[in-house]
Design a protein around this motif. Structure first.
Motif, PDB file in Angstrom:
ATOM      1  N   GLY A  85      85.365  30.970 146.983  1.00  0.00           N
ATOM      2  CA  GLY A  85      85.957  29.780 147.573  1.00  0.00           C
ATOM      3  C   GLY A  85      86.465  28.761 146.578  1.00  0.00           C
ATOM      4  O   GLY A  85      86.856  29.066 145.462  1.00  0.00           O
ATOM      5  N   PHE A  86      86.422  27.483 147.007  1.00  0.00           N
ATOM      6  CA  PHE A  86      87.081  26.410 146.279  1.00  0.00           C
ATOM      7  C   PHE A  86      86.107  25.360 145.746  1.00  0.00           C
ATOM      8  O   PHE A  86      86.546  24.368 145.175  1.00  0.00           O
ATOM      9  N   LYS A  87      84.808  25.551 145.912  1.00  0.00           N
ATOM     10  CA  LYS A  87      83.860  24.521 145.524  1.00  0.00           C
ATOM     11  C   LYS A  87      82.993  24.987 144.370  1.00  0.00           C
ATOM     12  O   LYS A  87      81.808  25.273 144.498  1.00  0.00           O
ATOM     13  N   ILE A  88      83.617  25.045 143.193  1.00  0.00           N
ATOM     14  CA  ILE A  88      82.930  25.531 142.008  1.00  0.00           C
ATOM     15  C   ILE A  88      81.782  24.605 141.611  1.00  0.00           C
ATOM     16  O   ILE A  88      80.748  25.066 141.121  1.00  0.00           O
ATOM     17  N   LEU A  89      81.928  23.289 141.811  1.00  0.00           N
ATOM     18  CA  LEU A  89      80.861  22.364 141.423  1.00  0.00           C
ATOM     19  C   LEU A  89      79.589  22.634 142.209  1.00  0.00           C
ATOM     20  O   LEU A  89      78.495  22.681 141.632  1.00  0.00           O
ATOM     21  N   LEU A  90      79.709  22.818 143.518  1.00  0.00           N
ATOM     22  CA  LEU A  90      78.530  23.112 144.330  1.00  0.00           C
ATOM     23  C   LEU A  90      77.882  24.419 143.880  1.00  0.00           C
ATOM     24  O   LEU A  90      76.652  24.527 143.789  1.00  0.00           O
ATOM     25  N   ASP A  91      78.693  25.418 143.592  1.00  0.00           N
ATOM     26  CA  ASP A  91      78.193  26.702 143.108  1.00  0.00           C
ATOM     27  C   ASP A  91      77.370  26.505 141.828  1.00  0.00           C
ATOM     28  O   ASP A  91      76.277  27.058 141.664  1.00  0.00           O
ATOM     29  N   ILE A  92      77.876  25.688 140.904  1.00  0.00           N
ATOM     30  CA  ILE A  92      77.176  25.420 139.653  1.00  0.00           C
ATOM     31  C   ILE A  92      75.859  24.697 139.908  1.00  0.00           C
ATOM     32  O   ILE A  92      74.802  25.058 139.366  1.00  0.00           O
ATOM     33  N   LEU A  93      75.900  23.654 140.740  1.00  0.00           N
ATOM     34  CA  LEU A  93      74.693  22.865 141.007  1.00  0.00           C
ATOM     35  C   LEU A  93      73.584  23.704 141.628  1.00  0.00           C
ATOM     36  O   LEU A  93      72.411  23.592 141.257  1.00  0.00           O
ATOM     37  N   VAL A  94      73.950  24.571 142.577  1.00  0.00           N
ATOM     38  CA  VAL A  94      72.944  25.354 143.288  1.00  0.00           C
ATOM     39  C   VAL A  94      72.440  26.517 142.436  1.00  0.00           C
ATOM     40  O   VAL A  94      71.277  26.913 142.536  1.00  0.00           O
ATOM     41  N   SER A  95      73.283  27.053 141.562  1.00  0.00           N
ATOM     42  CA  SER A  95      72.930  28.247 140.794  1.00  0.00           C
ATOM     43  C   SER A  95      72.149  27.934 139.525  1.00  0.00           C
ATOM     44  O   SER A  95      71.538  28.837 138.937  1.00  0.00           O
ATOM     45  N   ALA A  96      72.161  26.689 139.074  1.00  0.00           N
ATOM     46  CA  ALA A  96      71.517  26.335 137.805  1.00  0.00           C
ATOM     47  C   ALA A  96      69.998  26.429 137.906  1.00  0.00           C
ATOM     48  O   ALA A  96      69.395  25.971 138.881  1.00  0.00           O
ATOM     49  N   ARG A  97      69.373  27.044 136.919  1.00  0.00           N
ATOM     50  CA  ARG A  97      67.911  27.159 136.811  1.00  0.00           C
ATOM     51  C   ARG A  97      67.493  26.814 135.388  1.00  0.00           C
ATOM     52  O   ARG A  97      67.824  27.553 134.470  1.00  0.00           O
ATOM     53  N   PRO A  98      66.756  25.716 135.171  1.00  0.00           N
ATOM     54  CA  PRO A  98      66.364  24.656 136.105  1.00  0.00           C
ATOM     55  C   PRO A  98      67.555  23.769 136.456  1.00  0.00           C
ATOM     56  O   PRO A  98      68.637  23.939 135.889  1.00  0.00           O
ATOM     57  N   PRO A  99      67.362  22.801 137.356  1.00  0.00           N
ATOM     58  CA  PRO A  99      68.472  21.925 137.727  1.00  0.00           C
ATOM     59  C   PRO A  99      69.054  21.203 136.510  1.00  0.00           C
ATOM     60  O   PRO A  99      68.349  20.861 135.552  1.00  0.00           O
ATOM     61  N   ALA A 120      86.349  28.997 155.754  1.00  0.00           N
ATOM     62  CA  ALA A 120      85.545  30.214 155.838  1.00  0.00           C
ATOM     63  C   ALA A 120      84.924  30.552 154.488  1.00  0.00           C
ATOM     64  O   ALA A 120      83.759  30.965 154.411  1.00  0.00           O
ATOM     65  N   GLU A 121      85.687  30.376 153.398  1.00  0.00           N
ATOM     66  CA  GLU A 121      85.156  30.660 152.078  1.00  0.00           C
ATOM     67  C   GLU A 121      84.017  29.710 151.718  1.00  0.00           C
ATOM     68  O   GLU A 121      83.052  30.098 151.058  1.00  0.00           O
ATOM     69  N   TYR A 122      84.125  28.453 152.159  1.00  0.00           N
ATOM     70  CA  TYR A 122      83.043  27.497 151.903  1.00  0.00           C
ATOM     71  C   TYR A 122      81.773  27.922 152.646  1.00  0.00           C
ATOM     72  O   TYR A 122      80.671  27.879 152.085  1.00  0.00           O
ATOM     73  N   LEU A 123      81.940  28.345 153.888  1.00  0.00           N
ATOM     74  CA  LEU A 123      80.782  28.821 154.648  1.00  0.00           C
ATOM     75  C   LEU A 123      80.190  30.076 153.996  1.00  0.00           C
ATOM     76  O   LEU A 123      78.969  30.260 153.970  1.00  0.00           O
ATOM     77  N   LEU A 124      81.058  30.940 153.446  1.00  0.00           N
ATOM     78  CA  LEU A 124      80.582  32.117 152.715  1.00  0.00           C
ATOM     79  C   LEU A 124      79.692  31.703 151.547  1.00  0.00           C
ATOM     80  O   LEU A 124      78.641  32.295 151.303  1.00  0.00           O
ATOM     81  N   LEU A 125      80.135  30.687 150.806  1.00  0.00           N
ATOM     82  CA  LEU A 125      79.355  30.220 149.661  1.00  0.00           C
ATOM     83  C   LEU A 125      77.989  29.719 150.110  1.00  0.00           C
ATOM     84  O   LEU A 125      76.960  30.049 149.494  1.00  0.00           O
ATOM     85  N   TYR A 163      88.230  38.223 153.571  1.00  0.00           N
ATOM     86  CA  TYR A 163      88.870  38.561 152.292  1.00  0.00           C
ATOM     87  C   TYR A 163      90.058  37.650 152.021  1.00  0.00           C
ATOM     88  O   TYR A 163      91.112  38.103 151.577  1.00  0.00           O
ATOM     89  N   ALA A 164      89.876  36.350 152.265  1.00  0.00           N
ATOM     90  CA  ALA A 164      90.968  35.401 152.045  1.00  0.00           C
ATOM     91  C   ALA A 164      91.428  35.410 150.593  1.00  0.00           C
ATOM     92  O   ALA A 164      92.611  35.211 150.304  1.00  0.00           O
ATOM     93  N   ASP A 165      90.497  35.647 149.658  1.00  0.00           N
ATOM     94  CA  ASP A 165      90.863  35.649 148.241  1.00  0.00           C
ATOM     95  C   ASP A 165      91.540  36.943 147.816  1.00  0.00           C
ATOM     96  O   ASP A 165      92.100  37.033 146.723  1.00  0.00           O
ATOM     97  N   LYS A 166      91.498  37.977 148.672  1.00  0.00           N
ATOM     98  CA  LYS A 166      92.152  39.251 148.363  1.00  0.00           C
ATOM     99  C   LYS A 166      93.158  39.617 149.463  1.00  0.00           C
ATOM    100  O   LYS A 166      93.480  40.781 149.655  1.00  0.00           O
ATOM    101  N   ARG A 167      93.600  38.603 150.167  1.00  0.00           N
ATOM    102  CA  ARG A 167      94.402  38.820 151.380  1.00  0.00           C
ATOM    103  C   ARG A 167      95.631  39.684 151.114  1.00  0.00           C
ATOM    104  O   ARG A 167      96.353  39.481 150.151  1.00  0.00           O
ATOM    105  N   ARG A 168      95.814  40.668 151.995  1.00  0.00           N
ATOM    106  CA  ARG A 168      97.029  41.491 151.934  1.00  0.00           C
ATOM    107  C   ARG A 168      98.177  40.737 152.582  1.00  0.00           C
ATOM    108  O   ARG A 168      98.009  40.090 153.613  1.00  0.00           O
ATOM    109  N   ARG A 169      99.340  40.873 151.970  1.00  0.00           N
ATOM    110  CA  ARG A 169     100.525  40.174 152.466  1.00  0.00           C
ATOM    111  C   ARG A 169     101.711  41.133 152.508  1.00  0.00           C
ATOM    112  O   ARG A 169     101.727  42.137 151.812  1.00  0.00           O
ATOM    113  N   GLY A 170     102.698  40.769 153.325  1.00  0.00           N
ATOM    114  CA  GLY A 170     103.918  41.566 153.390  1.00  0.00           C
ATOM    115  C   GLY A 170     103.651  42.991 153.842  1.00  0.00           C
ATOM    116  O   GLY A 170     102.849  43.260 154.743  1.00  0.00           O
ATOM    117  N   TRP A 171     104.324  43.946 153.184  1.00  0.00           N
ATOM    118  CA  TRP A 171     104.185  45.348 153.549  1.00  0.00           C
ATOM    119  C   TRP A 171     102.801  45.896 153.234  1.00  0.00           C
ATOM    120  O   TRP A 171     102.398  46.921 153.793  1.00  0.00           O
TER     121      TRP A 171
END
Length: 370
Positions: free
Chosen positions: A191-205, A231-236, A302-310
């Motif tokens: 998704g689009f929220k890299i900061l939240l990903d960093i904050l939650v994934s850091a060990r220790p905070p 949808a990507e945010y909810l996935l995260l 799969y919004a980040d790998k979305r197929r387009r066109g043909w």
């Protein structure tokens, strides 16, 4: 300006001490103004800017290259067949060697004049965030719709955050590279929220500092907010709540499958009411449900790998084939278990689970491969 971490990291002629990571998608009109604003704000700092472009179709990459030919501080990292702000930021940081970096948007809604202050905060913090929601901050330029969405996303982030942060949805922050390298293997990149990903994934905070800033109106181009981004945010959030035990994408894939089941039953009911032969009605409802599932997964899961066109046509064909095999596996497993134990719901659940895992795993490889 007192920025020990930057001063210690370089400053020799031609050697940057700070990297600014700017993810882009169709931001041609913002490239030159962004570089000019950085040049004004960062006098006295040896810096570089890395534009990470997700194969824009408006000439964004060409605009960056044109500037780079005359300014060695400007760099381009172009990604083909990939989308997503978080993964773009990760790739951008990993392509640099400076002791500190800043992530900011390309639309000049993030004021580069705040960057020196963010860097000063890194003297005692691992991560310095530009906050719209603390005292002195201002996020009114988001507008009503995006403002409500941002506030709602901030509230939902409390489900996974372990430390108080006023604006975990901010896309404007500075961080020590050493701390990023420690947390990087645990980042989901969804998704689009890299900061939240960093904050939650850091060990220790992480040690966090927040500085207020005024979120400005977009300089050029259009906002990228869409249902796919939501949808990507909810996935995260799901990924972090499950601690990575069950892939978030599989859970969303299964949810789409549940919607497909309802579509199947609705079409089947109508077809039977029209007095179509049951075999025809079942085949029709199966086809409609699979088509529904493909397009929902293509847009959401799969919004980040979305197929387009043909590519949609070939993707749909592979999805039909994969799901057909999954249906056969579903029936076969369920029948074998029912024959052995004669418990219909256990047999049905086991068959559905096997079919779901098959459809998810194989479609990820063949239908939505990068």
């Amino acid at each position: 300006m007192n920025c020990p971490i930057v001063e210690a990291g370089g400053g020799r002629a031609g050697v940057p001490a700070l990297s600014i990571i700017v993810p882009t998608l169709n931001e041609r009109g913002n490239i030159e103004p962004t570089v000019a604003a950085l040049d004004r704000a960062l006098r006295g700092i040896a810096w570089e800017v890395v534009f990470v472009d997700d194969d824009s179709h408006d000439g964004t990459a060409e605009a960056v290259m044109a500037l780079a030919h005359g300014d060695p501080r400007v760099r381009l990292l172009r990604r083909l067949g990939r989308r997503g702000l978080s993964s773009a930021c990760i790739d951008g940081v990993l392509a640099t060697t400076t002791p500190a970096f800043v992530v900011m948007d390309a639309d000049l809604q993030h004021d580069p004049d705040l960057i020196p202050h963010l860097l000063e905060a890194l003297d005692t913090a691992d991560l310095a965030i530009g906050s719209r929601y603390m005292a002195g901050g201002d996020g009114t330029a988001l507008g009503a719709r995006r403002g409500i969405a941002s506030r709602a996303a901030t509230m939902l982030s409390r489900l996974v955050l372990r430390q108080p942060v006023s604006d975990p949805m901010s896309g404007f922050f500075a961080m020590r590279r050493a701390q990023f390298d420690e947390v990087a293997p645990r980042l989901s990149g969804i998704g689009f929220k890299i900061l939240l990903d960093i904050l939650v994934s850091a060990r220790p905070p992480l040690r966090v500092a927040e500085l207020p800033f005024r979120f400005r109106p977009r300089h050029a181009g259009d906002s990228k907010l869409s249902a796919g981004i939501v949808a990507e945010y909810l996935l995260l959030l799901i990924e972090k709540l499950c601690a990575g035990i069950v892939p978030a994408r599989y859970l969303l894939f299964s949810a789409v499958g549940g919607i497909g089941l309802l579509v199947h039953l609705a079409v089947l009911a109508v077809a039977v009411d029209w007095r179509l032969p049951f075999a025809v009605a079942q085949a029709l409802s199966t086809w409609v449900a699979m088509t529904n599932n493909f397009f929902l997964n293509n847009y959401l899961t799969y919004a980040d790998k979305r197929r387009r066109g043909w590519n949609i046509v070939t993707g749909l064909a592979t999805f039909y084939l994969i799901c057909s095999i999954g249906a056969i596996a579903n029936v076969g497993i369920a029948n074998a278990i029912y024959t052995q134990w004669s418990v219909w719901w256990q047999a049905g659940l086991a068959g559905a689970l096997v079919g779901s895992v098959w459809n998810y795993a194989v479609s990820a490889i063949y239908t939505w491969r990068r």
